[in-house]
Motif scaffolding. Sequence first.
Motif, PDB file in Angstrom:
ATOM      1  N   HIS B 264      46.253  40.328  46.640  1.00  0.00           N
ATOM      2  CA  HIS B 264      47.056  40.141  45.427  1.00  0.00           C
ATOM      3  C   HIS B 264      48.485  39.756  45.793  1.00  0.00           C
ATOM      4  O   HIS B 264      49.030  38.790  45.262  1.00  0.00           O
ATOM      5  CB  HIS B 264      47.077  41.423  44.598  1.00  0.00           C
ATOM      6  CG  HIS B 264      45.861  41.581  43.730  1.00  0.00           C
ATOM      7  ND1 HIS B 264      45.624  40.770  42.652  1.00  0.00           N
ATOM      8  CD2 HIS B 264      44.833  42.442  43.788  1.00  0.00           C
ATOM      9  CE1 HIS B 264      44.484  41.133  42.071  1.00  0.00           C
ATOM     10  NE2 HIS B 264      43.975  42.142  42.750  1.00  0.00           N
ATOM     11  N   MET B 327      36.150  40.879  41.207  1.00  0.00           N
ATOM     12  CA  MET B 327      36.974  41.425  40.129  1.00  0.00           C
ATOM     13  C   MET B 327      36.085  41.582  38.905  1.00  0.00           C
ATOM     14  O   MET B 327      34.948  41.140  38.876  1.00  0.00           O
ATOM     15  CB  MET B 327      38.134  40.466  39.832  1.00  0.00           C
ATOM     16  CG  MET B 327      39.076  40.263  40.996  1.00  0.00           C
ATOM     17  SD  MET B 327      40.472  39.236  40.569  1.00  0.00           S
ATOM     18  CE  MET B 327      39.700  37.699  40.109  1.00  0.00           C
ATOM     19  N   SER B 331      38.769  39.901  34.152  1.00  0.00           N
ATOM     20  CA  SER B 331      39.806  39.229  34.956  1.00  0.00           C
ATOM     21  C   SER B 331      39.358  37.828  35.312  1.00  0.00           C
ATOM     22  O   SER B 331      40.163  36.898  35.297  1.00  0.00           O
ATOM     23  CB  SER B 331      40.138  39.975  36.248  1.00  0.00           C
ATOM     24  OG  SER B 331      39.716  41.269  36.214  1.00  0.00           O
TER      25      SER B 331
END
Lengths: 198, 564
Positions: B264, B327, B331
């Motif tokens: 991320h 995910m 998302s």
Amino acid sequence: MSAIPLTPHISDDQPWKLPSKGKVGMYCLIVAESAIFIIFVLAYLFYIGKTTFGPTPAVLEVPIINSIALLSSSITIMLAERALEHGKMKGFSLWWAITIALGSYFLYGTGVEWYKLIHEDGLTISTNLFGTTFYSLVGLHATHVIFGLIGLTLTLIFALTGKLKHEHNEKVQILALYWHFVDAIWIVVFTVVYIIGR
Amino acid sequence: MADSTLPIQGALDITPPAARKHSILEIAHSWITTVDHKKLGILYTVFGIFWLLVGGAEAIAIRIQLAMPNNHFLSPQTYNQFFTMHGTTMVFLVGMTIIFGFANYLVPLMIGARDMAFPRLNAFSFWVTAFGGTLLYYSFLGGSGLYGVGSAPDVGWFAYAPLTARAFSPGHATDYWAISLIVSGIGTVGTAINIVATTVSMRCKGMTLMRMPLFVWLFFVVSALTLITITPLTAAQIMLTIDRYLGGHFFDTQAGGSAVAWMHFFWIFGHPEVYVLILPAFAIANEIIPVFSRKAIFGYPAMAAASVGIAFVSLGVWAHHMFTVGMTSVSNAFFTLSTMLVGIPTGIKIFNWLATMWGGKIRFATPMLFLTAFLFQFLIAGLTGIMLSVSPWDWQLHNSYFVIAHFHYVLVGALVFAIFGGLYYWFPKATGKMLSEKIGKWHFWLFIIGFHLTFDTMHVPGILGMPRSIYTYEPDRGWGPWNLVVSIGGIIQGIATLVFAYNMIVSLRKGEEAGPDPWDAWTLEWTTSSPPPDYNFAIDPVVGSRRPLWDLKHPEDPDWKYEA
Ligand code: HEM
Ligand SMILES: [Cu+2]
């Protein structure tokens, strides 16, 4: 400097005022630094409760006096700025020195806190995930306080040796802006570490 | 009226100081201690071109290795180091430095300023960046030494955890990666601050925001975006360094840390970064396409607004690099949609460029050739990007050569083409000499042939399932012939780049004199001499329209009459 319009319909006497480059630069620096803090804060929030062994945030004591000291330094620095604006050099030096004292006290308090954490609770940066995130975030902030204090102290030296004048007003304001930023970040760090995290 | 000898007030009355022979030491001293934005701009650009040759050499080595199945030209270890260094070099040392070189050189000239807002910070930023780049390459000499190709980073330019943990990455390779990029990142942020402050506070009289050249607009947006994209990477690299040096646990899965957190953080930087790289290409296009079509840019306000829009959207799409991590479907859907959203402002830009060319008197000089190819290739790259943003497609194609083909289409097909076009366009301004059009055409055609051979073809082994980052493959996969074509294209691109380097050197010595305004252009940098004097303008300019030089040349039909 003389100016010849490239386009004749513009007359030379129109007012043309742009924002101060120093302030714009400082705001940019603040934006950039905020992005760094955001990532560290996100990491702290994300890792709350994920520590698998060792001391937990329960060992933290809320640094109330410390925080009061740092936050009130935002007020004293404002008073210093105001004094300089009115050309009161004595008042400026006094409030500026108090600001430095408050900032230094904050650092001292952090030192005491870390000393206790390390020697009584056995928490270091490598002990566990909590230690890693705690020392990184609080340490990142403390680093900013140290840089701020260096800047403030240099300014005080200039003021006491008479090198700082009323016309340096804007430079002082820019430095103060940075100090306000450091204070504002502390509110975020405090909330995340000592209120949400505990 | 293409009269480049037009007397321009405040420009042509500059008589260059009588030439005096300077000793080498004097010249070196003047470059090393300079705080002049033009010299720093040139330093950035030359530095970037140097690393382009280095990164290119690494790419060629990679392609020789992959040209044939079961090849043993490079060891697996060296292969990993080369692709890591190639990616890192191209993004941070080539892309970032050349675009900031352009910005440094041109932004003050275009807004009629005498220098950047903070000239000394400017010099500091350049030397810090240069030091960071040198440090990165110093790693080749570290560790196991020159012969064993040292201990250059080998973890990919994305440095995914836990590969970067001490256990998997002993020695100092990964430390070099992190620390050298932190260092050059400081320089980058310094420059970005400088550019924002310059555009906000240094514009000459009359240059309102709506009269700023779109080039300046774009660099304003790019620099603002840089402030909030490079810094998350710096934060992540500080964390990585804490993990590696102080025994921290940020990315240590054994102690509760998370490898996905690294992804991320990396892509929160990495995705906007690709826009930091591509918006400058748009900036160059915004100057060159109108001048060579003899028309004002179509839809100026929409162009400015779309740039801001792109910057905003780019901040919310990073996780499309992580569809395969697992995910949630929410998302995935969010990041698919937000990624596709960027098609709207990008579409506006492409239509406006086409509308600018539409009905124009197009001159295909070398700069325009590169920018025409840019337009076409950027369109195709956008289409493969949209394909990848559909998460099921991405599950199929992720980490395959299709992705490599996609992003090289953007980075080479759009960014590098625009940079080449820009160099042909502004080289005369910076040096007073034209680049040779004849060699330029050779450069262009060789490069475009090589580019399409390489990157069109590369999509195919990707679809056939060839993964990225493998150092060799078996002959029975059917990837061999495709890879051979890709490699041949790569070598042609390398030769084309050398042709370009040759062009620069030859033209610098024997090029045609450029004069102040060789392209019959419209922005302020062309009102002063080539190269401009230290103080840029003899007289501070005052402008009253978007194309001040047009007004000067065409007093009967000035631009400002048409501006809303
Ligand atoms: C037109 C809009 C674009 C869309 C819709 C788009 C979409 C995507 C998607 C979905 C991926 C992830 C593929 C995967 O890893 O499986 C990707 C990868 C990539 N894109 Fe784009 N992209 C666009 C524009 C750009 C631009 C302008 C650049 C650079 C200047 C760029 C550079 C890259 C890079 C470097 C990667 C690969 C990252 C890696 O895995 O190492 N893209 N793109
Ligand atoms: Cu992306």
